[in-house]
Design a protein around this motif. Structure first.
Motif, PDB file in Angstrom:
ATOM      1  N   PHE A 193     -32.768  31.565  14.812  1.00  0.00           N
ATOM      2  CA  PHE A 193     -32.059  31.112  13.624  1.00  0.00           C
ATOM      3  C   PHE A 193     -30.652  30.213  14.098  1.00  0.00           C
ATOM      4  CE2 PHE A 193     -34.974  34.415  12.556  1.00  0.00           C
ATOM      5  CZ  PHE A 193     -35.452  34.306  11.246  1.00  0.00           C
ATOM      6  N   VAL A 194     -30.402  29.582  13.100  1.00  0.00           N
ATOM      7  CA  VAL A 194     -29.068  29.191  13.289  1.00  0.00           C
ATOM      8  C   VAL A 194     -28.104  30.025  12.028  1.00  0.00           C
ATOM      9  CG1 VAL A 194     -29.163  27.135  11.721  1.00  0.00           C
ATOM     10  CG2 VAL A 194     -27.510  26.892  13.624  1.00  0.00           C
ATOM     11  N   MET A 195     -27.107  30.305  12.521  1.00  0.00           N
ATOM     12  CA  MET A 195     -26.101  31.009  11.363  1.00  0.00           C
ATOM     13  C   MET A 195     -24.752  30.068  11.352  1.00  0.00           C
ATOM     14  SD  MET A 195     -24.916  34.891  11.484  1.00  0.00           S
ATOM     15  CE  MET A 195     -23.880  34.982  13.037  1.00  0.00           C
ATOM     16  N   ILE A 196     -24.808  29.588  10.258  1.00  0.00           N
ATOM     17  CA  ILE A 196     -23.628  28.802   9.816  1.00  0.00           C
ATOM     18  C   ILE A 196     -22.659  29.832   8.967  1.00  0.00           C
ATOM     19  CG2 ILE A 196     -22.911  26.789   8.429  1.00  0.00           C
ATOM     20  CD1 ILE A 196     -25.932  25.760   8.470  1.00  0.00           C
ATOM     21  N   HIS A 197     -21.244  30.036   9.543  1.00  0.00           N
ATOM     22  CA  HIS A 197     -20.243  30.881   8.996  1.00  0.00           C
ATOM     23  C   HIS A 197     -19.328  30.024   8.299  1.00  0.00           C
ATOM     24  CE1 HIS A 197     -16.663  33.366  10.235  1.00  0.00           C
ATOM     25  NE2 HIS A 197     -16.770  33.486   9.213  1.00  0.00           N
ATOM     26  N   ILE A 198     -19.073  30.382   7.127  1.00  0.00           N
ATOM     27  CA  ILE A 198     -18.238  29.422   6.390  1.00  0.00           C
ATOM     28  C   ILE A 198     -17.252  30.257   5.701  1.00  0.00           C
ATOM     29  CG2 ILE A 198     -19.954  27.735   5.831  1.00  0.00           C
ATOM     30  CD1 ILE A 198     -20.429  28.866   3.101  1.00  0.00           C
TER      31      ILE A 198
END
Ligand SMILES: Cc1cc2nc3c(=O)[nH]c(=O)nc-3n(C[C@H](O)[C@H](O)[C@H](O)COP(=O)(O)OP(=O)(O)OC[C@H]3O[C@@H](n4cnc5c(N)ncnc54)[C@H](O)[C@@H]3O)c2cc1C
Length: 541
Positions: A193-198
């Motif tokens: 998975f890619v985890m995009i932290h915003i």
């Protein structure tokens, strides 16, 4: 080059939640400990968020000030639900409660589960009361039998430690584990998975449906939003093949586009802070110990995060281990009893791993109920048709309701029970539970955690237990047995009403409770010294 060698009882490799907790527990039991952490400071990106009741209980016993810990957690009002949505801010198709966080839990634990993000937790755990050496990378160890020479490199050059024990708390890729040639059993990478932290304030977008997890079902933007504070920080996770598509090859605008497509228009503002990849694994180490080296936390087991069990299991690992090391060092437990660490903790990891995997696979029931395929256009059409049709919608809602156990794992939080030389069975069988992962029934049966009940002074029965030596627990007012001086034991009294009503015990009973608050013996108090002798001479497996 530094040639100084520092003497220390325990070197802990890895300053994640498991290693930091181990250091606090060492301090509690009087062992000196040094944490070697290769990063420059605590972790800055979110990962774990579900911190369960038992983990808080352990930190409480380790003397952590609970005020700041709990203040960093999200309130149950904000983080008490899981939703399945078309898109973030779009239609909520179905919802489930996220674990049991309500005040009714205070009857069984002083510290119910809360959502507390790992990147906010680690700085709290890394207090000045423990010795954490950042920018220290462990490079190797030589086990000399009675001691271990531990080597690390820091910006000042190589460093050596002369330790009695080495804990590999160095996470899933554990170099300590690899140096011991200990294999992991189970699939290494089920999915990536890619985890995009915003950074984002999505309060207006999601209200009135606050929640901690939002599964986006729209086939063109499917993924999972996790709130780490709905007014502050979120992550969005999508299935990703990092080998086919290395994340470095993509711009911030690309990741922003993925987030925008997963929310309703007009998109709320946000800023991408970090992008990382993680692999879903389901593995448990073949062995947890090699001589004076122990594997703890993710170094010993890697679960799918579907269950919120990785961090919690690591914390319970070190809670099981550290008092035993202290007991061996104090001379009242034989070193062979350290083998009970693996014997007691590995079955828990295997069980938690299986449940997490089941949870992950079961989620597929929802796309199946929608009739989704690999074809995004056809799947989008299927979603719209299903939601427009009462029968189709009911099928999806039923599939969502069918996920309830995934988010209701009280049995795994509090119910694990140990067997082996450090537990004396009393011949009474454990209750057969329909759903052991979910159900928890307080019990004083040997092996289990002492049940919590509130004491008149506002403390918990768990507070009656000494963290260093066994506690002989008696009903208040009964005569204390003789032979106390012969043993490393403290005597504590439990209020008679709790003893009778909550524990179901008579005045002639006693409990011997281990420092990790698990019951070692339940029986007549006249036999307590025999039980103690048996525990202290715990044979190797
Ligand atoms: C998306 C996601 C969600 C999750 N949600 C949950 C949840 O809700 N609840 C839960 O319980 N768990 C959850 N987990 C799992 C949880 O994050 C891990 O189980 C937890 O971080 C394990 O802690 P640890 O201390 O054992 O290992 P880590 O956190 O991996 O820490 C290991 C540390 O060792 C250091 N290290 C490695 N090698 C060396 C070396 N040679 N020298 C010095 N230092 C070294 C690393 O830098 C790292 O800081 C989640 C995981 C993911 C990916």
């Amino acid at each position: 080059m530094s040639s100084l060698t520092t003497d220390v009882d325990v070197v802990i490799v890895g300053g994640g939640p498991t290693g930091l907790t181990a250091a606090h527990l060492c301090r509690t039991v009087g062992l000196s400990a040094i944490v070697l952490e290769q990063r420059v400071g605590p972790q800055r990106s979110p990962a774990a968020h579900a911190i369960n009741a038992r983990t808080f209980e352990i930190w409480r016993q380790a003397g952590l000030e609970m005020g700041p810990v709990l203040a960093a957690a999200l309130s149950p009002d904000e983080a008490g639900q899981v939703h399945w949505v078309t898109k973030l801010g779009g239609e909520v198709i179905g919802s489930l409660p996220y674990e049991r966080q309500g005040d009714e839990m205070l009857a069984i634990t002083p510290t119910p589960l809360r959502n507390l993000s790992q990147h906010r937790l680690e700085p709290i755990l890394a207090t000045t009361e423990i010795d954490v050496r950042y920018q220290h990378r462990w490079t190797g160890a030589i086990d000399h039998g009675s001691e271990i020479i531990v080597e690390a490199v820091s910006p000042d050059g190589p460093t050596r430690f002369n330790a009695k024990y080495l804990l590999g708390a160095d996470g899933a890729g554990s170099a300590v584990r690899r140096s011991c040639d200990i294999e992991m059993i189970g699939p290494r990478s089920i999915q990536s998975f890619v985890m995009i932290h915003i950074a984002a304030d999505f309060r207006r977008l999601v209200h009135p449906e606050s929640g901690v997890i939002f599964f986006v079902v729209d086939p063109s933007s499917a993924g999972t939003f996790v709130s780490h504070g709905e007014d502050r920080e979120w992550v969005f996770m999508v299935a990703w093949d990092p080998e086919a598509q290395p994340i470095d090859a993509f711009s911030t605008e690309h990741w922003s586009g993925i987030i925008r497509s997963a929310m309703v228009e007009p998109a709320a503002p946000f800023e991408v802070l970090n992008v990382s990849v993680w692999h879903m694994s389901a593995q448990v180490a073949q062995a947890y110990q090699q001589g004076r080296i122990f594997l703890v936390g993710d170094a010993a087991h890697r679960f799918p995060p579907t269950g919120g069990l990785g961090l919690n299991t690591g914390v319970a690992d070190v809670h099981n281990l550290i008092w035993k090391i202290a007991a061996v060092e104090a001379g009242w437990l034989d070193a062979a009893a350290l083998a009970t660490y693996e014997d007691e903790r590995k079955p828990v990891a295997v069980f938690n791993c299986e449940q997490s995997l089941q949870n992950a696979f079961k989620l597929i029931e929802i796309p199946i109920a929608f009739g989704f395929t690999q074809d995004i256009e056809a799947s989008t059409h299927a979603m719209n048709s299903v939601l427009a049709d009462d029968v189709g919608r009911a099928g999806v809602v039923a599939a969502i309701k069918n996920q309830a156990i995934h988010f209701d794992l009280l049995g795994l939080q509090l119910g694990h029970s140990y067997e082996g030389p450090l537990v004396i069975p009393d011949g009474i069988d454990a209750l057969i539970l329909d759903e052991p992962a979910r159900d928890y029934v307080p019990s004083t049966r040997p092996g289990g955690r002492l049940p919590h009940a509130w004491l008149p002074d506002g403390g918990s029965t768990l507070d009656l237990i000494d963290p260093v030596v066994p506690t002989l627990l008696l009903a208040s007012g009964v005569e204390r047995p003789s032979e106390l001086v012969e043993f490393k034991v403290v005597v504590a009294e439990c209020p008679a009403e709790i003893w009778r009503d909550a524990f179901g015990l008579s005045q002639s009973h006693c409990l011997i409770v281990r420092p990790d608050q698990h019951i070692a013996y339940r029986g007549d108090k006249s036999s307590w010294s025999d039980a103690m002798r048996r525990l202290m001479s715990a044979p190797a497996r």
